[in-house]
Design a protein around this motif. Structure first.
Motif, PDB file in Angstrom:
ATOM      1  N   LEU A   9       0.834  -1.194   0.000  1.00  0.00           N
ATOM      2  CA  LEU A   9       0.000   0.000   0.000  1.00  0.00           C
ATOM      3  C   LEU A   9       0.869   1.244   0.000  1.00  0.00           C
ATOM      4  O   LEU A   9       0.622   2.190  -0.753  1.00  0.00           O
ATOM      5  N   GLU A  12       2.571   1.546  -3.431  1.00  0.00           N
ATOM      6  CA  GLU A  12       1.603   1.886  -4.470  1.00  0.00           C
ATOM      7  C   GLU A  12       1.239   3.366  -4.414  1.00  0.00           C
ATOM      8  O   GLU A  12       1.228   4.061  -5.433  1.00  0.00           O
ATOM      9  N   ARG A  16       2.305   6.397  -7.180  1.00  0.00           N
ATOM     10  CA  ARG A  16       1.264   7.119  -7.923  1.00  0.00           C
ATOM     11  C   ARG A  16       1.041   8.536  -7.413  1.00  0.00           C
ATOM     12  O   ARG A  16       0.636   9.411  -8.160  1.00  0.00           O
ATOM     13  N   VAL A  58      -7.448   3.453   3.132  1.00  0.00           N
ATOM     14  CA  VAL A  58      -7.648   3.770   1.722  1.00  0.00           C
ATOM     15  C   VAL A  58      -8.740   4.805   1.493  1.00  0.00           C
ATOM     16  O   VAL A  58      -8.553   5.756   0.739  1.00  0.00           O
ATOM     17  N   GLN A  62      -8.265   8.454  -0.297  1.00  0.00           N
ATOM     18  CA  GLN A  62      -9.067   8.914  -1.429  1.00  0.00           C
ATOM     19  C   GLN A  62      -9.633  10.304  -1.152  1.00  0.00           C
ATOM     20  O   GLN A  62      -9.580  11.188  -2.009  1.00  0.00           O
ATOM     21  N   THR A  78      -9.198   3.912  -8.828  1.00  0.00           N
ATOM     22  CA  THR A  78      -9.891   2.800  -8.190  1.00  0.00           C
ATOM     23  C   THR A  78      -8.865   1.762  -7.748  1.00  0.00           C
ATOM     24  O   THR A  78      -8.004   1.360  -8.524  1.00  0.00           O
ATOM     25  N   ILE A  79      -8.952   1.354  -6.481  1.00  0.00           N
ATOM     26  CA  ILE A  79      -8.009   0.386  -5.929  1.00  0.00           C
ATOM     27  C   ILE A  79      -8.785  -0.801  -5.378  1.00  0.00           C
ATOM     28  O   ILE A  79      -9.808  -0.628  -4.733  1.00  0.00           O
ATOM     29  N   THR A  80      -8.298  -2.006  -5.660  1.00  0.00           N
ATOM     30  CA  THR A  80      -8.867  -3.212  -5.060  1.00  0.00           C
ATOM     31  C   THR A  80      -7.818  -3.860  -4.177  1.00  0.00           C
ATOM     32  O   THR A  80      -6.691  -4.088  -4.615  1.00  0.00           O
ATOM     33  N   THR A 114     -13.064  -2.650  -2.880  1.00  0.00           N
ATOM     34  CA  THR A 114     -12.840  -1.811  -4.055  1.00  0.00           C
ATOM     35  C   THR A 114     -13.363  -0.421  -3.766  1.00  0.00           C
ATOM     36  O   THR A 114     -14.488  -0.263  -3.286  1.00  0.00           O
ATOM     37  N   THR A 115     -12.556   0.594  -4.057  1.00  0.00           N
ATOM     38  CA  THR A 115     -12.985   1.974  -3.827  1.00  0.00           C
ATOM     39  C   THR A 115     -14.043   2.370  -4.851  1.00  0.00           C
ATOM     40  O   THR A 115     -14.309   1.653  -5.811  1.00  0.00           O
ATOM     41  N   SER A 193      -7.972  -0.497 -13.678  1.00  0.00           N
ATOM     42  CA  SER A 193      -6.941  -0.667 -12.656  1.00  0.00           C
ATOM     43  C   SER A 193      -6.946  -2.058 -12.029  1.00  0.00           C
ATOM     44  O   SER A 193      -5.967  -2.462 -11.411  1.00  0.00           O
ATOM     45  N   ASN A 194      -8.048  -2.798 -12.149  1.00  0.00           N
ATOM     46  CA  ASN A 194      -8.101  -4.147 -11.564  1.00  0.00           C
ATOM     47  C   ASN A 194      -8.941  -5.096 -12.431  1.00  0.00           C
ATOM     48  O   ASN A 194      -9.934  -5.645 -11.978  1.00  0.00           O
TER      49      ASN A 194
END
Length: 272
Positions: A9, A12, A16, A58, A62, A78-80, A114-115, A193-194
């Motif tokens: 995390l 990542e 980014r 997370v 965001q 979007t993050i999973t 997932t966001t 993204s996922n």
């Protein structure tokens, strides 16, 4: 899809969004929620505490990123994430998770978070409901639902598909706030993204659970991958068909069609 690894995390977010945002996420999360770690005794509880801590970190990242966007044009994608703990089930899902706007799903005992999806993602889901769900309901042929909705079936405790259809004569599986059985059609809108979440993990569990028809809608290429004839032993569908942007999409179980282009047309923002 990645495990709930704090170093992942951190890396990542650093890659980014920069070092300072990553540090802020870690410090803010621990400062706001120290009791998750301090009150967790034993390896299992510490691992569970880490799961919850990162689930809370997370959404804060965001929101923090949205505040920075006004000045720095920084946006968190979007993050999973997935849990280290493979012992999740529907009871824990109901009891332990926050109502924070993120999507939480339990697949084969693993919790996935997932966001919030993009506007364009939701635009497509609304078009599915407009062109397919609403007409079928008006004809008395099916019931439609869109996420967030809990679907409970083998291997899914629960999942929250983007779009679901249940035949009218199978309405009995809709009970006690959930869909308790395999719907007749599930559609998922692919997130860039996922993509593995929909193309590999959900495709496998939906086939094993006996979902007759599964649509994977791909915004970047403006097409739909149709999967039919589930094979539970194989964990996959034995029939697939790619329906292009200039073609018409039809459901095998329901008498309805829609031009694929209509699912994407007219959106004011098409950022996936």
């Amino acid at each position: 899809v990645h495990s709930f690894d704090p170093w992942f995390l951190f890396e990542e977010l650093t890659d980014r969004h920069g070092f300072f945002l990553s540090i802020s996420v870690a410090i803010r999360s621990i400062r706001l929620h120290p009791w998750f770690i301090m009150n967790a005794h034993g390896a299992a509880r510490r691992r569970r505490a880490l799961d919850v801590l990162l689930l809370l970190a997370v959404p804060w990242a965001q929101n923090h990123s949205r505040e920075r966007t006004m000045a720095d044009t920084v946006a968190l994608p979007t993050i999973t994430l997935r849990s280290l703990d493979a012992g999740w089930n529907y009871e824990r899902w109901e009891r332990e998770l926050p109502d924070d706007g993120n999507r939480y799903e339990v697949i084969e005992g693993i919790l996935y978070m997932t966001t919030a999806p993009s506007y364009f993602h939701q635009w497509i889901v609304r078009r599915l409901d407009q062109y397919i769900g609403v007409p079928l309901e008006q004809q008395g042929l099916a019931y439609a639902a869109t996420a967030p909705i809990g679907v409970l079936m083998p291997g899914c405790d629960p999942v929250q598909p983007d779009f679901v259809l249940v035949r009218r004569d199978r309405a009995g599986i809709i009970s006690e706030r959930r869909i308790r059985g395999a719907p007749d059609l599930i559609a998922e809108v692919l997130s860039p993204s996922n993509p593995e979440q929909d193309t590999i993990i959900k495709r496998r569990v939906y086939a094993r659970a006996g979902v007759p028809e599964y649509w994977i809608i791909r915004p970047e290429t403006r097409d739909v991958l149709v999967c039919r004839n589930p094979d539970a032993a194989l964990g996959d569908y034995t029939f697939t068909l790619l329906v292009g942007a200039a073609e018409t999409l039809s459901a095998h179980t329901f008498p309805i069609t829609v031009p694929v282009a209509e699912l994407f047309a007219g959106a004011p923002d098409t950022t996936a």
